[in-house]
Design an enzyme around this catalytic site. Structure first.
Site, short mmCIF file in Angstrom:
data_model
loop_
_atom_site.label_atom_id
_atom_site.label_comp_id
_atom_site.label_asym_id
_atom_site.label_seq_id
_atom_site.Cartn_x
_atom_site.Cartn_y
_atom_site.Cartn_z
N ASP A 52 19.54 64.07 33.03
CA ASP A 52 19.60 64.57 31.65
C ASP A 52 19.01 65.98 31.53
OD1 ASP A 52 20.37 61.89 31.26
OD2 ASP A 52 18.31 61.31 30.79
N GLU A 88 26.86 58.66 24.53
CA GLU A 88 25.49 59.15 24.47
C GLU A 88 25.44 60.63 24.84
OE1 GLU A 88 23.45 56.62 27.25
OE2 GLU A 88 24.17 57.71 29.00
#
Length: 524
Positions: free
Chosen positions: A29, A212
């Site tokens: 991420d 997401e």
């Protein structure tokens, strides 16, 4: 100065490489922004805090600084996930998800800088009201991956959330904001998460959809929402795209979803997604920053890639992920660093690492008052994997030189030693081109070998007769094709090899935990 340099009248200069190799670091991420001619990276610190790295370059993270540490207990003490750094109206904000250790209790929080320094201090706000009901808290509902954007001067938050408590079904939501730390209206579902089969975890009927990691990319008056979809733990992870085609971002019909993914894995680089987009130092290029899986198993072992992208007919064209080990030109305008000799580094504090790039899992690196440790076993391992952890001096392309360091073996009996004439370093056991001279206490051997970016080839070895239990000084001299290795001032082996004529130097361990004190490099 962040390192101790001892200069002589004559310096050995470096005509440094203008390429780099992916993956550039371990992590998941990844978030990076460009601010005041610096790149600021943001990542979770072992799921218990938030760390920032400040770097001159997009291709090297720099040195970590933990800017916020979670408390020992409480609703935001554990599972600190996917922090997103943003600069809004003169302040830094970090949007982050956290829980009490139970995933079902994840909520979104904001860290606000108290001043203009990205390294803090920060004040915590939240949790955000990301649930149902007029107040957004009746009840409050699971939320991660929040980021904020402006449209026509108004502020909005987008995130990934569950449709109801305990559902474990992730959708993308949007809400207006009263300020960077508070929502001002109820959440709105942007889109279904299984419109297309490629949005489903296993890309087939019967598997669930998942959305997401929303990222906003604004370019030439157009606003795109790029999201991660399918399964983050499988090779199916990829990027989808929605474009704001209407006037109201809070109206789901204002968003048009593309019917094909815009970035998906290949045979060699897979499980790609959840990153961000940033420009090169001179603003001439756009770069995609993302993570990819280390293997095809169901896990979250990942590393960070960066590669350029363009726009085609106004829409981002990400191409396909580059293969690990692929050499790419540096981002346009990126500084080409040059290190000169002689050089001495003490490794007594984190600033001593500013001249180095680290390649390995972040939890296997530690700085102590005695030196830098590689391969240090993490107290709370998070998606940890070994990768031949190494620190490589930036901007070194030395030809003939001598280098030495003091090594203490703390745990394990595998290799620890010196890299030299190294180019193209990356994350991986043999992911560099150059030589390695190391000590292997387990079989009482001193070894010299070389790697080509993928494979190891031994050149020579000698018996280890010294007692290294209390530390040992390892030295290498390279002159042309002649290489000698010494321990505590005594030559233990010599060999000839002309595969690599020049490169940088560094420290490396293989499945062991060692401390390095001082690194000295001098020219012959």
């Amino acid at each position: 100065m962040f390192r101790t340099l001892i200069f002589s009248a004559s310096l050995i200069s470096a005509s440094v490489a203008q390429n780099f190799v992916n993956p550039i670091a371990e992590g998941a991420d990844p978030c990076v922004i460009r601010h005041d001619d610096k790149y600021i990276w943001c990542q979770s610190a072992g799921n218990r805090g938030v760390a920032l790295w400040v770097s001159d370059r997009l291709t090297s993270l720099g040195t970590p600084h933990v800017v916020w540490q979670a408390p020992e207990n409480g609703p935001y003490s554990k599972e600190v996930w996917a922090p997103e750094l943003q600069f809004i109206d003169g302040k830094f904000y970090i949007y982050v998800a956290a829980s009490d250790g139970k995933n079902a209790n994840h909520l979104a929080y904001a860290l606000e800088s108290e001043g203009s320094d990205p390294l803090g201090p920060y004040k915590l706000h939240g949790p955000f009201a990301t649930g149902e009901g007029s107040d957004g808290k009746s009840p409050n509902i699971w939320a991660i991956d929040m980021m904020v954007f402006k449209n026509d001067g108004k502020l909005y938050a987008v995130w990934s959330g569950w449709d109801k408590p305990g559902s474990d079904n992730q959708y993308l939501y949007i809400a207006p904001m009263k300020s960077p730390v508070e929502l001002s209206g109820p959440r709105v579902l942007l889109s279904k998460n299984d419109t297309y089969l490629w949005e489903r975890t296993e890309e087939r009927e019967g598997s669930r959809g998942l959305a997401e990691g929303p990222q906003i990319l604004q370019h030439e008056g157009r606003t795109f929402l790029i999201y991660s979809t399918a399964a983050s733990w499988l090779p199916t992870y990829k990027l989808g795209l929605m474009e704001l085609t209407g006037e109201d971002p809070l109206d789901p019909t204002s968003w048009k979803k593309h019917d094909q993914p815009v970035f998906r894995g290949t045979e060699k680089t897979f499980g790609v997604g959840h990153g961000g987009f940033v420009q090169s130092p001179d603003g001439k290029e756009w770069w995609n920053v993302y993570h990819a899986k280390r293997d095809r198993g169901g896990n979250w072992l990942r590393s960070i890639f960066v590669q350029p992208f363009t726009f085609r007919d106004g829409v981002p064209d990400f191409g396909q992920p580059v293969d690990p080990g692929t050499s790419l030109p540096l981002p346009s305008g990126e500084k080409i660093l040059s290190s000169s000799l002689p050089l001495a580094v003490s490794f007594r504090n984190s600033r001593d690492l500013d001249a180095f790039s680290y390649y390995g899992h972040q939890q296997f690196l530690a700085i102590t008052d005695k030196g830098v440790e590689l391969g240090t076993a993490p107290a709370e391992p998070v998606n940890a994997y070994r990768a031949g952890e190494k620190l490589v001096l930036d901007g070194g392309e030395f030809t003939d030189f001598s280098v030495d360091t003091e090594i203490s073996f703390l745990k394990g009996d595998r290799d620890a030693g010196l890299l030299f004439r190294v180019t193209d370093p990356s994350v991986g056991f043999d992911a560099q081109r150059g030589y390695f001279a190391g000590i292997i206490p387990g079989n009482k051997t001193v070894v010299l070998g070389k790697t080509d970016g993928k494979n190891w080839k031994e050149i020579s070895r000698a018996p280890l007769t010294s007692d290294v239990s209390s530390g040992v000084k390892l030295a290498v001299t390279a002159k042309g094709k002649e290489i000698t290795v010494s321990l505590d001032g005594k030559k233990v082996l010599s060999a000839e090899d002309d595969t690599y004529a020049k490169g940088s130097v560094g420290l490396r361990v293989v499945d062991t935990h060692a401390r390095f004190e001082n690194l000295n490099i001098t020219g012959n």
